[in-house]
Design a protein around this motif. Structure first.
Motif, PDB file in Angstrom:
ATOM      1  N   GLY A  60       0.884  -1.182   0.833  1.00 53.23           N
ATOM      2  CA  GLY A  60      -0.204  -0.325   1.298  1.00 53.23           C
ATOM      3  C   GLY A  60      -1.029   0.178   0.135  1.00 53.23           C
ATOM      4  N   ILE A  61      -2.302   0.431   0.399  1.00 58.41           N
ATOM      5  CA  ILE A  61      -3.208   0.960  -0.613  1.00 58.41           C
ATOM      6  C   ILE A  61      -3.955   2.150  -0.025  1.00 58.41           C
ATOM      7  CG2 ILE A  61      -5.109   0.465  -2.198  1.00 58.41           C
ATOM      8  CD1 ILE A  61      -4.505  -2.485  -1.903  1.00 58.41           C
ATOM      9  N   CYS A  62      -4.013   3.235  -0.781  1.00 56.87           N
ATOM     10  CA  CYS A  62      -4.779   4.421  -0.393  1.00 56.87           C
ATOM     11  C   CYS A  62      -5.795   4.713  -1.494  1.00 56.87           C
ATOM     12  CB  CYS A  62      -3.847   5.616  -0.186  1.00 56.87           C
ATOM     13  SG  CYS A  62      -4.706   7.132   0.293  1.00 56.87           S
ATOM     14  N   LYS A  63      -7.073   4.774  -1.137  1.00 55.60           N
ATOM     15  CA  LYS A  63      -8.131   5.009  -2.114  1.00 55.60           C
ATOM     16  C   LYS A  63      -8.782   6.356  -1.841  1.00 55.60           C
ATOM     17  CE  LYS A  63      -9.189   0.138  -2.990  1.00 55.60           C
ATOM     18  NZ  LYS A  63     -10.259  -0.877  -3.121  1.00 55.60           N
ATOM     19  N   LEU A  64      -8.356   7.351  -2.616  1.00 59.73           N
ATOM     20  CA  LEU A  64      -8.934   8.683  -2.525  1.00 59.73           C
ATOM     21  C   LEU A  64      -9.780   8.946  -3.769  1.00 59.73           C
ATOM     22  CD1 LEU A  64      -5.775  10.623  -1.272  1.00 59.73           C
ATOM     23  CD2 LEU A  64      -7.730   9.903   0.103  1.00 59.73           C
ATOM     24  N   CYS A  65     -10.255  10.168  -3.915  1.00 58.95           N
ATOM     25  CA  CYS A  65     -10.919  10.547  -5.157  1.00 58.95           C
ATOM     26  C   CYS A  65      -9.861  10.990  -6.173  1.00 58.95           C
ATOM     27  CB  CYS A  65     -11.921  11.672  -4.906  1.00 58.95           C
ATOM     28  SG  CYS A  65     -11.208  13.106  -4.067  1.00 58.95           S
ATOM     29  N   SER A  66     -10.286  11.247  -7.382  1.00 58.66           N
ATOM     30  CA  SER A  66      -9.347  11.673  -8.420  1.00 58.66           C
ATOM     31  C   SER A  66      -8.801  13.071  -8.130  1.00 58.66           C
ATOM     32  CB  SER A  66     -10.035  11.667  -9.784  1.00 58.66           C
ATOM     33  OG  SER A  66     -10.405  10.359 -10.148  1.00 58.66           O
ATOM     34  N   GLY A  67      -7.601  13.316  -8.601  1.00 60.75           N
ATOM     35  CA  GLY A  67      -6.979  14.627  -8.487  1.00 60.75           C
ATOM     36  C   GLY A  67      -6.050  14.853  -9.664  1.00 60.75           C
ATOM     37  N   LYS A  68      -5.606  16.067  -9.842  1.00 58.26           N
ATOM     38  CA  LYS A  68      -4.738  16.380 -10.969  1.00 58.26           C
ATOM     39  C   LYS A  68      -3.300  15.997 -10.654  1.00 58.26           C
ATOM     40  CE  LYS A  68      -5.739  19.999 -13.352  1.00 58.26           C
ATOM     41  NZ  LYS A  68      -5.923  21.396 -13.810  1.00 58.26           N
ATOM     42  N   ILE A  69      -2.635  15.375 -11.620  1.00 56.32           N
ATOM     43  CA  ILE A  69      -1.225  15.042 -11.464  1.00 56.32           C
ATOM     44  C   ILE A  69      -0.409  16.322 -11.621  1.00 56.32           C
ATOM     45  CG2 ILE A  69       0.717  13.731 -12.419  1.00 56.32           C
ATOM     46  CD1 ILE A  69      -1.289  11.665 -13.384  1.00 56.32           C
ATOM     47  N   LYS A  70       0.496  16.564 -10.687  1.00 57.82           N
ATOM     48  CA  LYS A  70       1.277  17.793 -10.709  1.00 57.82           C
ATOM     49  C   LYS A  70       2.037  17.950 -12.019  1.00 57.82           C
ATOM     50  CE  LYS A  70       2.104  18.817  -5.821  1.00 57.82           C
ATOM     51  NZ  LYS A  70       3.132  19.026  -4.775  1.00 57.82           N
ATOM     52  N   GLY A  71       1.989  19.153 -12.579  1.00 51.07           N
ATOM     53  CA  GLY A  71       2.740  19.446 -13.788  1.00 51.07           C
ATOM     54  C   GLY A  71       2.106  18.930 -15.064  1.00 51.07           C
ATOM     55  N   SER A  72       0.843  18.500 -14.995  1.00 49.10           N
ATOM     56  CA  SER A  72       0.174  18.008 -16.201  1.00 49.10           C
ATOM     57  C   SER A  72      -1.326  18.245 -16.080  1.00 49.10           C
ATOM     58  CB  SER A  72       0.448  16.512 -16.407  1.00 49.10           C
ATOM     59  OG  SER A  72      -0.328  15.742 -15.518  1.00 49.10           O
ATOM     60  N   ASP A  73      -2.038  17.943 -17.170  1.00 47.70           N
ATOM     61  CA  ASP A  73      -3.496  18.048 -17.157  1.00 47.70           C
ATOM     62  C   ASP A  73      -4.154  16.693 -16.933  1.00 47.70           C
ATOM     63  OD1 ASP A  73      -3.484  20.793 -17.628  1.00 47.70           O
ATOM     64  OD2 ASP A  73      -3.332  20.509 -19.813  1.00 47.70           O
ATOM     65  N   GLN A  74      -3.354  15.681 -16.653  1.00 41.76           N
ATOM     66  CA  GLN A  74      -3.894  14.343 -16.448  1.00 41.76           C
ATOM     67  C   GLN A  74      -4.493  14.203 -15.055  1.00 41.76           C
ATOM     68  OE1 GLN A  74      -0.734  11.581 -17.288  1.00 41.76           O
ATOM     69  NE2 GLN A  74      -0.906  11.830 -19.507  1.00 41.76           N
ATOM     70  N   ILE A  75      -5.485  13.316 -14.966  1.00 45.69           N
ATOM     71  CA  ILE A  75      -6.196  13.094 -13.720  1.00 45.69           C
ATOM     72  C   ILE A  75      -5.879  11.693 -13.198  1.00 45.69           C
ATOM     73  CG2 ILE A  75      -8.466  13.069 -12.606  1.00 45.69           C
ATOM     74  CD1 ILE A  75      -7.584  15.779 -13.742  1.00 45.69           C
ATOM     75  N   THR A  76      -5.656  11.584 -11.890  1.00 46.06           N
ATOM     76  CA  THR A  76      -5.368  10.281 -11.298  1.00 46.06           C
ATOM     77  C   THR A  76      -6.636   9.429 -11.240  1.00 46.06           C
ATOM     78  OG1 THR A  76      -5.879  10.860  -9.006  1.00 46.06           O
ATOM     79  CG2 THR A  76      -3.678  11.412  -9.812  1.00 46.06           C
ATOM     80  N   GLN A  77      -6.448   8.131 -11.030  1.00 47.86           N
ATOM     81  CA  GLN A  77      -7.575   7.227 -10.825  1.00 47.86           C
ATOM     82  C   GLN A  77      -7.984   7.170  -9.359  1.00 47.86           C
ATOM     83  OE1 GLN A  77      -6.336   3.486 -12.520  1.00 47.86           O
ATOM     84  NE2 GLN A  77      -6.989   4.085 -14.573  1.00 47.86           N
ATOM     85  N   GLY A  78      -7.232   7.837  -8.515  1.00 48.19           N
ATOM     86  CA  GLY A  78      -7.609   7.923  -7.112  1.00 48.19           C
ATOM     87  C   GLY A  78      -7.077   6.801  -6.237  1.00 48.19           C
ATOM     88  N   ILE A  79      -6.274   5.889  -6.788  1.00 43.32           N
ATOM     89  CA  ILE A  79      -5.723   4.782  -6.006  1.00 43.32           C
ATOM     90  C   ILE A  79      -4.203   4.869  -6.020  1.00 43.32           C
ATOM     91  CG2 ILE A  79      -5.558   2.286  -5.736  1.00 43.32           C
ATOM     92  CD1 ILE A  79      -8.198   2.009  -7.123  1.00 43.32           C
ATOM     93  N   GLY A  80      -3.602   4.853  -4.837  1.00 47.19           N
ATOM     94  CA  GLY A  80      -2.150   4.890  -4.735  1.00 47.19           C
ATOM     95  C   GLY A  80      -1.640   3.691  -3.965  1.00 47.19           C
ATOM     96  N   TYR A  81      -0.425   3.254  -4.272  1.00 49.22           N
ATOM     97  CA  TYR A  81       0.173   2.078  -3.631  1.00 49.22           C
ATOM     98  C   TYR A  81       1.475   2.459  -2.940  1.00 49.22           C
ATOM     99  CZ  TYR A  81      -3.097  -0.616  -6.481  1.00 49.22           C
ATOM    100  OH  TYR A  81      -4.228  -1.119  -7.063  1.00 49.22           O
ATOM    101  N   TYR A  82       1.692   1.875  -1.769  1.00 45.62           N
ATOM    102  CA  TYR A  82       2.983   1.999  -1.098  1.00 45.62           C
ATOM    103  C   TYR A  82       3.704   0.678  -1.292  1.00 45.62           C
ATOM    104  CZ  TYR A  82       6.566   2.879   2.402  1.00 45.62           C
ATOM    105  OH  TYR A  82       7.775   3.068   3.028  1.00 45.62           O
ATOM    106  N   GLY A  83       4.723   0.696  -2.125  1.00 49.52           N
ATOM    107  CA  GLY A  83       5.495  -0.500  -2.417  1.00 49.52           C
ATOM    108  C   GLY A  83       6.689  -0.096  -3.265  1.00 49.52           C
ATOM    109  N   LEU A  84       7.201  -1.022  -4.048  1.00 45.88           N
ATOM    110  CA  LEU A  84       8.292  -0.708  -4.959  1.00 45.88           C
ATOM    111  C   LEU A  84       7.739   0.005  -6.184  1.00 45.88           C
ATOM    112  CD1 LEU A  84      10.289  -4.074  -4.758  1.00 45.88           C
ATOM    113  CD2 LEU A  84      10.570  -2.008  -3.372  1.00 45.88           C
ATOM    114  N   SER A  85       8.506   0.937  -6.729  1.00 49.32           N
ATOM    115  CA  SER A  85       8.022   1.728  -7.858  1.00 49.32           C
ATOM    116  C   SER A  85       7.858   0.898  -9.132  1.00 49.32           C
ATOM    117  CB  SER A  85       8.966   2.908  -8.125  1.00 49.32           C
ATOM    118  OG  SER A  85      10.283   2.451  -8.371  1.00 49.32           O
ATOM    119  N   GLU A  86       8.626  -0.189  -9.237  1.00 49.99           N
ATOM    120  CA  GLU A  86       8.532  -1.041 -10.419  1.00 49.99           C
ATOM    121  C   GLU A  86       7.263  -1.891 -10.349  1.00 49.99           C
ATOM    122  OE1 GLU A  86      10.857  -4.764 -12.630  1.00 49.99           O
ATOM    123  OE2 GLU A  86      11.666  -3.860 -10.814  1.00 49.99           O
ATOM    124  N   LYS A  87       6.295  -1.586 -11.207  1.00 47.61           N
ATOM    125  CA  LYS A  87       5.045  -2.341 -11.325  1.00 47.61           C
ATOM    126  C   LYS A  87       4.270  -2.422 -10.009  1.00 47.61           C
ATOM    127  CE  LYS A  87       6.678  -5.334 -15.089  1.00 47.61           C
ATOM    128  NZ  LYS A  87       6.852  -6.750 -15.535  1.00 47.61           N
TER     129      LYS A  87
END
Length: 206
Positions: free
Chosen positions: A123-150
């Motif tokens: 699965g693929i979810c394409k949102l806008c960027s958001g802050k990664i919890k516990g850090s100052d880094q920003i996501t690219q806005g794309i998330g995948y539903y699959g295996l965590s390895e690669k």
């Protein structure tokens, strides 16, 4: 229609929408916040509308187990790439974005059964960027539903349609558009997106 809790990764998508909301509220971007509020409303409906698009008598998306340079990898993880020959339509794989235009929360699942005997889904979810919890880094806005390895696919089929299941020899691919926008204008929007992506191929009859 499927129950919201039957959406794979529902909890994680919901949490990421909240992360995006927090980030853009801090940035005082009303337009983006209003859009995210609408997404939040749609994903929290008791029942989620889903459009299934299926093809048959094809090879399926070959190369599920490969790390790169295969039809599966180019569709799911590629950007501006394509392995299609001169006789295939398309514009460097950009047409795949048409699948997301009618998802209220921009989430699409792909499941395939190939002529090589491979099965898998992701699965693929394409949102806008958001802050990664516990850090100052920003996501690219794309998330995948699959295996965590690669971000590898899950090596089995998925069917979000309870009345549908492929037979052993039914090679092909299923696309599930979650949160399907079933307003009267959905056909027009898809046609526009396809024309944007495939105009050259249509004009030159490729």
């Amino acid at each position: 229609e499927i129950l919201k809790n039957e959406v794979p990764g529902f909890k994680e998508i919901n949490e990421e929408i909240d992360n995006c909301l927090d980030y853009w509220k801090e940035a005082h971007s009303k337009k983006i916040v209003d859009g995210l509020d609408l997404i939040k409303k749609e994903i929290n409906r008791d029942k989620i509308t889903c459009l299934r698009i299926s093809d048959f008598n094809t090879t399926g998306l070959i190369g599920i187990s490969k790390d790169k340079n295969s039809p599966w990898q180019n569709l799911i993880h590629g950007s501006g790439v394509s392995e299609k020959g001169l006789t295939s339509g398309g514009s460097k794989g950009i047409g795949k974005n048409a699948s997301f235009v009618n998802s209220h929360f921009r989430t699409v699942f792909y499941s395939t059964k190939t002529i090589d005997g491979e099965v898998g889904f992701e699965g693929i979810c394409k949102l806008c960027s958001g802050k990664i919890k516990g850090s100052d880094q920003i996501t690219q806005g794309i998330g995948y539903y699959g295996l965590s390895e690669k971000n590898k696919p899950v090596l089995k089929e998925i069917s979000l349609d309870k009345n549908y299941l492929r037979k052993d020899s039914d090679y092909g691919t299923d696309i599930y558009i979650l949160g399907f926008k079933n307003e009267a204008k959905w056909k027009k929007e898809i046609v526009i997106k396809i024309l944007e992506s495939f105009m050259s191929a249509i004009i030159f009859e490729m």
